[in-house]
Design a protein around this motif. Structure first.
Motif, mmCIF file in Angstrom:
data_model
loop_
_atom_site.group_PDB
_atom_site.id
_atom_site.type_symbol
_atom_site.label_atom_id
_atom_site.label_comp_id
_atom_site.label_asym_id
_atom_site.label_seq_id
_atom_site.Cartn_x
_atom_site.Cartn_y
_atom_site.Cartn_z
ATOM 1 N N SER A 184 0.831 -1.204 0.000
ATOM 2 C CA SER A 184 0.000 0.000 0.000
ATOM 3 C C SER A 184 0.865 1.254 0.000
ATOM 4 O O SER A 184 1.964 1.281 0.557
ATOM 5 N N LYS A 185 0.332 2.297 -0.638
ATOM 6 C CA LYS A 185 1.025 3.589 -0.642
ATOM 7 C C LYS A 185 0.744 4.390 0.630
ATOM 8 O O LYS A 185 1.355 5.438 0.855
ATOM 9 N N THR A 186 -0.187 3.904 1.453
ATOM 10 C CA THR A 186 -0.503 4.577 2.709
ATOM 11 C C THR A 186 0.696 4.469 3.660
ATOM 12 O O THR A 186 1.230 3.371 3.854
ATOM 13 N N PRO A 187 1.141 5.574 4.246
ATOM 14 C CA PRO A 187 2.288 5.515 5.166
ATOM 15 C C PRO A 187 2.066 4.507 6.281
ATOM 16 O O PRO A 187 0.931 4.319 6.746
ATOM 17 N N LYS A 188 3.145 3.886 6.748
ATOM 18 C CA LYS A 188 3.034 2.828 7.758
ATOM 19 C C LYS A 188 2.399 3.344 9.050
ATOM 20 O O LYS A 188 1.593 2.651 9.679
ATOM 21 N N TYR A 189 2.725 4.572 9.451
ATOM 22 C CA TYR A 189 2.158 5.073 10.705
ATOM 23 C C TYR A 189 0.642 5.222 10.579
ATOM 24 O O TYR A 189 -0.103 4.975 11.534
ATOM 25 N N LYS A 190 0.185 5.607 9.369
ATOM 26 C CA LYS A 190 -1.253 5.717 9.141
ATOM 27 C C LYS A 190 -1.924 4.344 9.174
ATOM 28 O O LYS A 190 -3.028 4.179 9.679
#
Length: 336
Positions: A10-16
């Motif tokens: 996923s392109k979603t940041p890991k913290y998100k």
């Protein structure tokens, strides 16, 4: 060790992703109030994440009120599930009939569930994207499985099977090819159309020809045409299937089964320009009932849309795994 839902592609940041995973599990009741979360070091080591990433996620969760930090002890869930079911309702389209299902569904659920609505517009790829974005975030996924577009781009069975069987619920149409058991409130379009016409068999005797007006670009289930065809063949009726009433030349002795209301209006106008009499030497049957059709005295074949939404909500609230065929019938009026 708490299980995070991470998608490394996923392109979603890991913290998100950490934030979304923990919030989802709180809302679904998997994490309860006062449950302790892994420490930043534990989370970082177990999932091979940078400490800063986990720290940033925990800070956002704390600021949003989902967790609290206790000096010398760690991080704890500060809020729990409010007891509501989380339901993702995925329609094929929005229409007046779909709204009847939707509002009946919401009314029956009341305050016991939170419902989010999305629409796949008959597109298999769009549906797959909706599931990928929302997998793991809801207690139930209620799907209208009518698909026409991009079927060659997606393995729909594989997409369906990514949803846990106990969370998957089909509405309006069943999806019988899945190996896992699921629940559904459905129409059996082919059999329903056949039986509805059969129930008016004696009224149909006075007509020499039956005509189904069914646009090919309307994304209607092909089972409708098969049910119509089966009735006509079994009861030796001359029949045609046409796409539009625009070019139709009205003749005595025909009965028209009409899906779209624009075609219904067109046929009514044409009939009024002749000396033919509805219900005597020419007939009309429309799909799906409305108040206007009742006022115009038009015979309809219809499912009970409100019952569909209500039954689905009851099954979900009671946690029952069942397949229920929705009521379907013909309403006799003067046009037949």
């Amino acid at each position: 060790m708490y299980h995070l839902h991470l998608n490394h592609k996923s392109k979603t940041p890991k913290y998100k992703q950490i934030v979304e995973s923990i919030i989802t599990d709180i809302e679904r009741g998997l994490l309860k109030k006062n449950d302790q979360l892994p420490s930043i070091s534990e989370m970082s080591a177990h999932y091979d994440l940078a400490r800063d990433t986990v720290e940033k996620a925990y800070r956002e969760l704390r600021e949003r009120g989902f967790i609290v930090s206790v000096q010398g002890k760690g991080y704890y869930v500060s809020g729990g599930n409010d007891g509501k079911l989380r339901i993702l309702l995925i329609f094929n389209k929005l229409s007046s009939y779909k709204r009847l299902i939707y509002y009946s569904f919401l009314q029956e659920l009341g305050e016991r569930a939170q419902v989010d609505l999305q629409v796949h517009h008959y597109n298999a790829k769009l549906f797959a994207d909706i599931i990928e974005r929302n997998l793991g975030k809801y207690n139930y996924y209620v799907v209208m499985p009518h698909f026409v577009h991009d079927l060659d781009k997606v393995n729909l069975e594989a997409v369906m099977q990514t949803i846990p069987a106990e969370e998957l619920f089909f509405l309006d149409k069943d999806y019988p090819n899945l190996p896992t058991k699921h629940s559904a409130v459905f129409q059996d379009f082919q059999r329903d159309i056949f039986n509805a016409l059969l129930s008016a068999n004696e009224l149909l005797q006075k007509y020499q020809e039956m005509v189904l007006v069914m646009p090919s670009d309307g994304n209607y289930p092909t089972e409708i045409a098969r049910g119509f065809h089966n009735y006509c063949v079994n009861y030796q009726k001359t029949y045609r299937i046409i796409e539009t009433a625009t070019e139709e030349s009205i003749q005595a002795g025909a009965v028209y089964c009409v899906i779209e209301e624009t075609d219904l209006a067109e046929l009514i106008k044409k009939i009024r320009q002749t000396d033919l009499t509805l219900g005597q030497n020419i007939g009309l049957i429309s799909f799906n009932d409305t108040t206007l059709k009742e006022v115009l005295d038009i015979t309809v074949i219809t499912t009970d849309f409100e019952a569909m939404g209500k039954t689905a909500a009851q099954l979900l609230l009671e946690g029952r795994k069942e397949k229920v065929k929705n009521p379907f019938y013909l309403v006799r009026r003067g046009s037949l």
